[in-house]
Design an enzyme around this catalytic site. Structure first.
Site, PDB file in Angstrom:
ATOM      1  CB  SER A  68      68.992  23.855  67.122  1.00  0.00           C
ATOM      2  OG  SER A  68      70.107  24.693  67.037  1.00  0.00           O
ATOM      3  CE1 TYR A  91      62.818  25.865  62.580  1.00  0.00           C
ATOM      4  CE2 TYR A  91      62.147  26.641  60.418  1.00  0.00           C
ATOM      5  CZ  TYR A  91      63.128  26.175  61.278  1.00  0.00           C
ATOM      6  OH  TYR A  91      64.413  26.044  60.831  1.00  0.00           O
ATOM      7  N   GLY A 121      79.598  25.859  62.478  1.00  0.00           N
ATOM      8  CA  GLY A 121      78.402  25.816  63.317  1.00  0.00           C
ATOM      9  C   GLY A 121      78.235  24.569  64.155  1.00  0.00           C
ATOM     10  CB  ILE A 140      72.910  18.377  61.581  1.00  0.00           C
ATOM     11  CG1 ILE A 140      71.567  18.466  62.300  1.00  0.00           C
ATOM     12  CG2 ILE A 140      72.745  17.511  60.335  1.00  0.00           C
ATOM     13  CD1 ILE A 140      70.441  19.005  61.425  1.00  0.00           C
ATOM     14  CE  LYS A 189      67.223  26.691  59.065  1.00  0.00           C
ATOM     15  NZ  LYS A 189      68.706  26.601  59.031  1.00  0.00           N
ATOM     16  CB  ILE A 240      67.893  15.709  64.066  1.00  0.00           C
ATOM     17  CG1 ILE A 240      67.788  15.096  62.657  1.00  0.00           C
ATOM     18  CG2 ILE A 240      68.949  14.975  64.892  1.00  0.00           C
ATOM     19  CD1 ILE A 240      69.083  15.133  61.862  1.00  0.00           C
TER      20      ILE A 240
HETATM   21  C1  IMJ Z   1      62.632  24.893  66.099  1.00  0.00           C
HETATM   22  C2  IMJ Z   1      61.547  25.630  66.578  1.00  0.00           C
HETATM   23  C3  IMJ Z   1      60.241  25.170  66.458  1.00  0.00           C
HETATM   24  C4  IMJ Z   1      59.982  23.963  65.840  1.00  0.00           C
HETATM   25  C5  IMJ Z   1      61.067  23.237  65.388  1.00  0.00           C
HETATM   26  C6  IMJ Z   1      62.396  23.681  65.510  1.00  0.00           C
HETATM   27  N1  IMJ Z   1      61.135  22.016  64.756  1.00  0.00           N
HETATM   28  C7  IMJ Z   1      62.422  21.687  64.486  1.00  0.00           C
HETATM   29  C8  IMJ Z   1      63.241  22.703  64.962  1.00  0.00           C
HETATM   30  C9  IMJ Z   1      59.963  21.215  64.445  1.00  0.00           C
HETATM   31  C10 IMJ Z   1      62.872  20.476  63.783  1.00  0.00           C
HETATM   32  C11 IMJ Z   1      64.769  22.755  64.904  1.00  0.00           C
HETATM   33  N2  IMJ Z   1      65.211  23.502  63.699  1.00  0.00           N
HETATM   34  C12 IMJ Z   1      64.989  22.884  62.416  1.00  0.00           C
HETATM   35  C13 IMJ Z   1      65.826  24.737  63.761  1.00  0.00           C
HETATM   36  O1  IMJ Z   1      66.140  25.281  62.715  1.00  0.00           O
HETATM   37  C14 IMJ Z   1      66.073  25.420  65.038  1.00  0.00           C
HETATM   38  C15 IMJ Z   1      66.511  26.693  65.096  1.00  0.00           C
HETATM   39  C16 IMJ Z   1      66.653  27.467  66.310  1.00  0.00           C
HETATM   40  C17 IMJ Z   1      66.488  26.962  67.584  1.00  0.00           C
HETATM   41  C18 IMJ Z   1      66.645  27.784  68.685  1.00  0.00           C
HETATM   42  C19 IMJ Z   1      66.427  27.313  70.087  1.00  0.00           C
HETATM   43  C20 IMJ Z   1      67.121  28.171  71.112  1.00  0.00           C
HETATM   44  C21 IMJ Z   1      67.181  29.622  70.781  1.00  0.00           C
HETATM   45  N3  IMJ Z   1      67.135  30.009  69.504  1.00  0.00           N
HETATM   46  C22 IMJ Z   1      66.981  29.136  68.445  1.00  0.00           C
HETATM   47  N4  IMJ Z   1      67.127  29.610  67.202  1.00  0.00           N
HETATM   48  C23 IMJ Z   1      66.981  28.792  66.149  1.00  0.00           C
HETATM   49  O2  IMJ Z   1      67.315  30.469  71.695  1.00  0.00           O
END
Ligand code: IMJ
Length: 256
Positions: free
Chosen positions: A196, A156, A12, A19, A163, A192
């Site tokens: 993503s 989120y 990944g 990360i 998760k 971080i």
């Molecule tokens: C992601 C979304 C909302 C709040 C978020 C995050 N915060 C953090 C993240 C506070 C830290 C990043 N994170 C922990 C993730 O697991 C991100 C997952 C993710 C991000 C995207 C962006 C682009 C897309 N799809 C995604 N799917 C999962 O098209």
């Protein structure tokens, strides 16, 4: 060195802010042979260029949404490297609209997609790796998770649900794989700035709040999360399985 003689597969990686890249650097610095997978939908070139920093490292395409792709990928890796000692799962995806809109609006397909890519892919990887008999005694699986599985974090949404499924899967897998002497753990990393996290509303504010409130008053780095990964890959953690370790400068323990 902590990981001398061990071969670890990092699944990944996307770019140098990933990360997974912090984990790869830490594993390499601790003496491991590092192998990569990248999303077959994205250009492999960026990943290939990045991993040149690790002498001899190779990356293999792997689509986390397909058992067949995971099997082909792991088969190729077994043929080239023999048995391996660790697998890092650093894979998540939800549809953008599901991170932008209210959670209640998540479609059936969007919910299934997030859980499929972000949680089920760990189960499939573990099962297929075991089937292929490609793991050495004492092998260790590590998956990255986030606090949004435990508490409601703005935006989120369905990723929090995915998760939570990932963390429960880690616990159930630890029981099944424990029979073979393999361990499975999660690392709940603090926020971080990665690809993503790009485009996430108020991400800068989230980083500021963590800095203010976390017991260590800092944000975490990919290297720090990578070092926890190296610990979980190593024999130093041989009694740890089914666990979720927070690598978040203590943020999760705080109340008001
Ligand atoms: C992601 C979304 C909302 C709040 C978020 C995050 N915060 C953090 C993240 C506070 C830290 C990043 N994170 C922990 C993730 O697991 C991100 C997952 C993710 C991000 C995207 C962006 C682009 C897309 N799809 C995604 N799917 C999962 O098209």
């Amino acid at each position: 060195m902590l990981l001398e003689g061990k071969k670890v597969l990092i699944m990944g990686i996307r770019n140098k802010w990933s990360i997974a890249w912090g984990a790869a650097q830490s594993a390499y610095e601790n003496g491991a042979t590092v192998i990569f997978t990248h999303n077959s939908m994205e250009s492999a070139e960026k990943v290939e260029a990045l991993i040149k920093e690790i002498p001899g490292a190779k990356s293999y395409p792997c689509d986390a949404g397909s058992d067949e792709s995971i099997r082909n990928c792991l088969e190729t890796i077994k043929a080239e490297y023999g048995k391996i000692d660790g697998i890092l799962h650093s894979i998540a995806h939800a549809n953008t609209e599901d991170l932008r809109n209210d959670f209640i609006l998540t479609s059936r397909d969007g919910y299934a997609h997030a859980c499929d890519i972000s949680a089920y892919s760990l189960v499939a990887t573990a099962r297929i790796a075991r089937e292929l008999d490609m793991l050495n005694e004492g092998a260790s699986f590590v998956a990255f998770t986030y606090y949004g599985s435990e508490k409601v974090m703005e935006g989120y949404n369905v990723m929090g649900v995915a998760k939570a499924a990932l963390e429960a899967s880690i616990r159930y897998l630890s029981k099944d794989l424990g029979k073979d002497g393999y361990r499975v753990n999660g690392i709940s990393a603090g926020p971080i700035k990665t690809l993503s996290a790009k485009g996430i509303k108020d991400f800068g504010t989230i980083l500021d709040v963590v800095e203010q409130r976390a017991p260590l008053h800092k944000n975490v780095t990919t290297k720090q999360v990578g070092d926890v990964t190296s610990f979980l890959f190593s024999d130093m953690s041989s009694a740890v399985t089914g666990e979720i370790i927070h690598a978040d400068n203590g943020f999760n323990v705080t109340g008001i």
